[in-house]
Design an enzyme around this catalytic site. Structure first.
Site, mmCIF file in Angstrom:
data_model
loop_
_atom_site.group_PDB
_atom_site.id
_atom_site.type_symbol
_atom_site.label_atom_id
_atom_site.label_comp_id
_atom_site.label_asym_id
_atom_site.label_seq_id
_atom_site.Cartn_x
_atom_site.Cartn_y
_atom_site.Cartn_z
ATOM 1 N N ASP A 13 12.220 -7.766 -7.774
ATOM 2 C CA ASP A 13 10.844 -7.243 -7.747
ATOM 3 C C ASP A 13 10.804 -5.721 -7.641
ATOM 4 O O ASP A 13 9.875 -5.153 -7.071
ATOM 5 C CB ASP A 13 10.027 -7.844 -6.574
ATOM 6 C CG ASP A 13 10.159 -9.347 -6.491
ATOM 7 O OD1 ASP A 13 10.053 -9.986 -7.550
ATOM 8 O OD2 ASP A 13 10.377 -9.878 -5.386
ATOM 9 N N LYS A 16 11.248 -4.096 -12.522
ATOM 10 C CA LYS A 16 12.070 -4.117 -13.744
ATOM 11 C C LYS A 16 11.208 -4.299 -14.983
ATOM 12 O O LYS A 16 11.512 -3.780 -16.034
ATOM 13 C CB LYS A 16 13.112 -5.246 -13.670
ATOM 14 C CG LYS A 16 14.204 -4.975 -12.654
ATOM 15 C CD LYS A 16 15.264 -6.053 -12.678
ATOM 16 C CE LYS A 16 14.766 -7.380 -12.187
ATOM 17 N NZ LYS A 16 14.309 -7.392 -10.782
ATOM 18 N N GLY A 40 9.951 -13.715 -14.139
ATOM 19 C CA GLY A 40 8.629 -13.208 -13.782
ATOM 20 C C GLY A 40 8.322 -11.763 -14.095
ATOM 21 O O GLY A 40 7.852 -11.044 -13.233
ATOM 22 N N HIS A 41 8.600 -11.318 -15.319
ATOM 23 C CA HIS A 41 8.165 -9.970 -15.709
ATOM 24 C C HIS A 41 6.755 -10.018 -16.276
ATOM 25 O O HIS A 41 6.399 -10.957 -16.974
ATOM 26 C CB HIS A 41 9.036 -9.414 -16.831
ATOM 27 C CG HIS A 41 10.431 -9.110 -16.426
ATOM 28 N ND1 HIS A 41 10.748 -8.549 -15.217
ATOM 29 C CD2 HIS A 41 11.583 -9.247 -17.082
ATOM 30 C CE1 HIS A 41 12.045 -8.380 -15.162
ATOM 31 N NE2 HIS A 41 12.582 -8.806 -16.271
ATOM 32 N N GLN A 224 16.179 -10.799 -11.030
ATOM 33 C CA GLN A 224 16.445 -10.746 -9.581
ATOM 34 C C GLN A 224 17.112 -9.412 -9.211
ATOM 35 O O GLN A 224 16.849 -8.430 -9.880
ATOM 36 C CB GLN A 224 17.279 -11.949 -9.116
ATOM 37 C CG GLN A 224 16.540 -13.284 -9.224
ATOM 38 C CD GLN A 224 16.771 -14.002 -10.534
ATOM 39 O OE1 GLN A 224 17.854 -13.969 -11.067
ATOM 40 N NE2 GLN A 224 15.766 -14.645 -11.055
HETATM 41 P P1 GDP Z 1 10.235 -7.121 -11.431
HETATM 42 O O1 GDP Z 1 10.424 -8.554 -11.095
HETATM 43 O O2 GDP Z 1 11.396 -6.286 -11.015
HETATM 44 O O3 GDP Z 1 9.802 -6.894 -12.867
HETATM 45 O O4 GDP Z 1 9.060 -6.586 -10.527
HETATM 46 P P2 GDP Z 1 7.584 -7.135 -10.437
HETATM 47 O O5 GDP Z 1 7.000 -7.241 -11.813
HETATM 48 O O6 GDP Z 1 7.518 -8.334 -9.579
HETATM 49 O O7 GDP Z 1 6.898 -5.989 -9.647
HETATM 50 C C1 GDP Z 1 6.492 -4.936 -10.256
HETATM 51 C C2 GDP Z 1 5.006 -4.738 -9.984
HETATM 52 O O8 GDP Z 1 4.857 -3.422 -9.598
HETATM 53 C C3 GDP Z 1 4.183 -4.959 -11.226
HETATM 54 O O9 GDP Z 1 2.923 -5.435 -10.880
HETATM 55 C C4 GDP Z 1 4.105 -3.556 -11.796
HETATM 56 O O10 GDP Z 1 2.940 -3.336 -12.566
HETATM 57 C C5 GDP Z 1 4.109 -2.709 -10.562
HETATM 58 N N1 GDP Z 1 4.759 -1.408 -10.726
HETATM 59 C C6 GDP Z 1 5.869 -1.094 -11.422
HETATM 60 N N2 GDP Z 1 6.170 0.210 -11.295
HETATM 61 C C7 GDP Z 1 5.214 0.729 -10.485
HETATM 62 C C8 GDP Z 1 4.967 2.039 -9.946
HETATM 63 O O11 GDP Z 1 5.708 2.993 -10.179
HETATM 64 N N3 GDP Z 1 3.894 2.153 -9.122
HETATM 65 C C9 GDP Z 1 3.061 1.133 -8.801
HETATM 66 N N4 GDP Z 1 2.043 1.347 -7.974
HETATM 67 N N5 GDP Z 1 3.262 -0.106 -9.293
HETATM 68 C C10 GDP Z 1 4.318 -0.300 -10.125
#
Ligand code: GDP
Length: 430
Positions: A13, A16, A40-41, A224
């Protein structure tokens, strides 16, 4: 280095999705190499939001080849459901745009059931799995009794494979007080989707070798995070695959020398979902602030994430284990407005200072983070696209993280918007 491996450097989370989205626009081929339909992207392309759980991010972009590597465990029914959902959004998915490694192990309904039975039974010692059958499917793969994608194209031997699998599962189910499963049930389940899968099957190792030789840019999309790795993570509170960069090679069939630039996606603070150790956790108003401001709820499960300070010890370890060349630091804007920030720089274990995260769960329980305090900032970093737009204290925070973890920031993300990113260098051009 023409290729890029993206890995999470914490507990997943890390954001990515946004970075992979940005990179996938620049890639020719996008490859998943571990995990299942629990990734879950959320990708936003031309204002439209797409949720992907199993498929590589390349599928929502024209002209890219997406690849599911052998390191993934593949649920054929989840694949069909995700495909139908995306097609409903106008995305076309065909064997021209997606290839699936023929040696990929399958997730079956009995794996999902087993996952759920175990999680419900294991009160107090829950791993916190997503109950999608991913762990049980990996167990069968390592136990050499999995049904693999190629078996779908061999109806003559499929029955034999299913019998072998049930010879393991039925005694296990009996022991758990669950009804046995008939061979025909699993055969029907597989035969009903076989025609939807077999056209996509390929020798992915050869395909990737050809693409590499042709000079294509290959993006390896990790799911992950490092601390959820089956070997290097906080065992047993981990996922059931290797999530580290080395797996990009083994999980796709492209040798490690071709893996290229390793980009570690790193959140500017720390979160984790579910059970397990979390040294810098802030179960207080700071954690509350981070969780609310950062919208820390799971994309797949909706579960609330635990939140805490940035842990430089863990990320430094992740830099070493993955061979991270650069960090993509995300969610810096979530820290806007805090008076003071803490970074865990070492731990105290039984009165001694240590600079690593111990492997033993007993020692993990006894460690206490040693924090360095930094001044926060009142101005906003949200939406910044240049270093000059950042408050001085924010730049100091980022520079200090680079120093502590031993890797430079390659990309800095300052909002969920894809263009709100400070690019230090393009990992594909490095
Ligand atoms: P992943 O599983 O690593 O892809 O992460 P998630 O998608 O679960 O979490 C990322 C969340 O954080 C998403 O809702 C993105 O839109 C948001 N996000 C990503 N980068 C940033 C950032 O730089 N700032 C903020 N505020 N939100 C972000």
């Amino acid at each position: 280095m023409a290729n890029v491996v993206v890995v999470g450097s914490q507990w997943g989370d890390e954001g990515k999705g946004k970075i992979v989205d940005w990179l996938s626009e620049r890639a020719d081929v996008v490859v998943r190499f571990q995990g299942g339909h629990n990734a879950g992207h959320t990708l936003v392309v031309d204002g439209v939001s797409y949720k992907l759980s199993l498929l590589p991010s390349g599928v929502v972009r024209q002209g890219k080849l997406s690849v599911i590597g052998n390191g993934v465990v593949f649920d054929p029914h989840a694949f069909v459901a995700e495909k139908v959902r995306l097609e409903g959004q106008g995305v076309s998915i065909s064997p021209q745009t997606l290839r699936i490694a023929d040696n990929t192990a399958l997730i079956l309904s009995l794996h999902r059931e087993l996952d759920a039975i175990r999680e419900s039974a294991a009160a107090g010692t829950k791993i916190g799995t997503t109950r999608r059958g991913i762990g049980p499917a990996y167990e069968d793969k390592v136990g050499r009794r999995a049904i693999r994608a190629m078996d779908l194209a061999e109806p003559d031997t499929l029955r034999e494979r299913v019998e072998r699998l049930l010879a393991h599962h039925n005694p296990l189910r009996r022991g758990l007080g669950e009804p046995e499963i008939a061979v025909e049930t699993i055969l029907d389940e597989l035969v009903s989707v076989a025609d939807e899968i077999t056209p996509y099957l390929d020798r992915v190792w050869r395909l990737l070798d050809e693409r590499r030789r042709a000079g294509d840019r290959i993006l390896f999309e990790g799911a992950q995070g490092t601390l959820l790795d089956i070997d290097h993570g906080t065992y047993p509170f981990v996922t059931s695959s290797n999530t580290v960069a080395g797996q990009a090679a083994a999980g796709s069939g492209l040798g490690p020398s071709a893996a290229g630039f390793v980009l570690g996606i790193t959140k500017a603070y720390t979160t984790r979902v579910g059970e397990g150790p979390f040294p810098s956790e802030q179960d207080n108003e700071i954690g509350q602030f981070l969780g609310e401001k950062g919208h820390e709820f799971g994309t797949v499960t909706g579960r609330k994430r635990r939140c805490g300070w940035f842990d430089a010890v863990l990320v430094r370890q992740a830099v070493a284990i993955n061979g991270i060349h650069g960090l993509a630091l995300t969610k810096l804007d979530v820290l806007d407005g805090l008076d003071e920030l803490c970074i865990a720089v070492a731990y105290e274990l039984d009165g001694e200072r240590i600079d690593y995260f111990p492997a033993s769960p007993a020692a993990q329980k006894r460690i206490k983070p040693i924090y360095e305090k930094l001044e926060g900032w009142k101005d906003t970093t949200a939406g910044a696209r240049r270093w000059s737009e950042l408050p001085a204290q924010a730049v100091k925070y980022v520079r200090h993280i680079e120093e502590l973890v031993g890797a430079p920031v390659t990309l800095l993300s300052t909002s969920p918007e894809r263009d709100d990113t400070i690019l230090v260098r393009d990992p594909f051009e490095d």
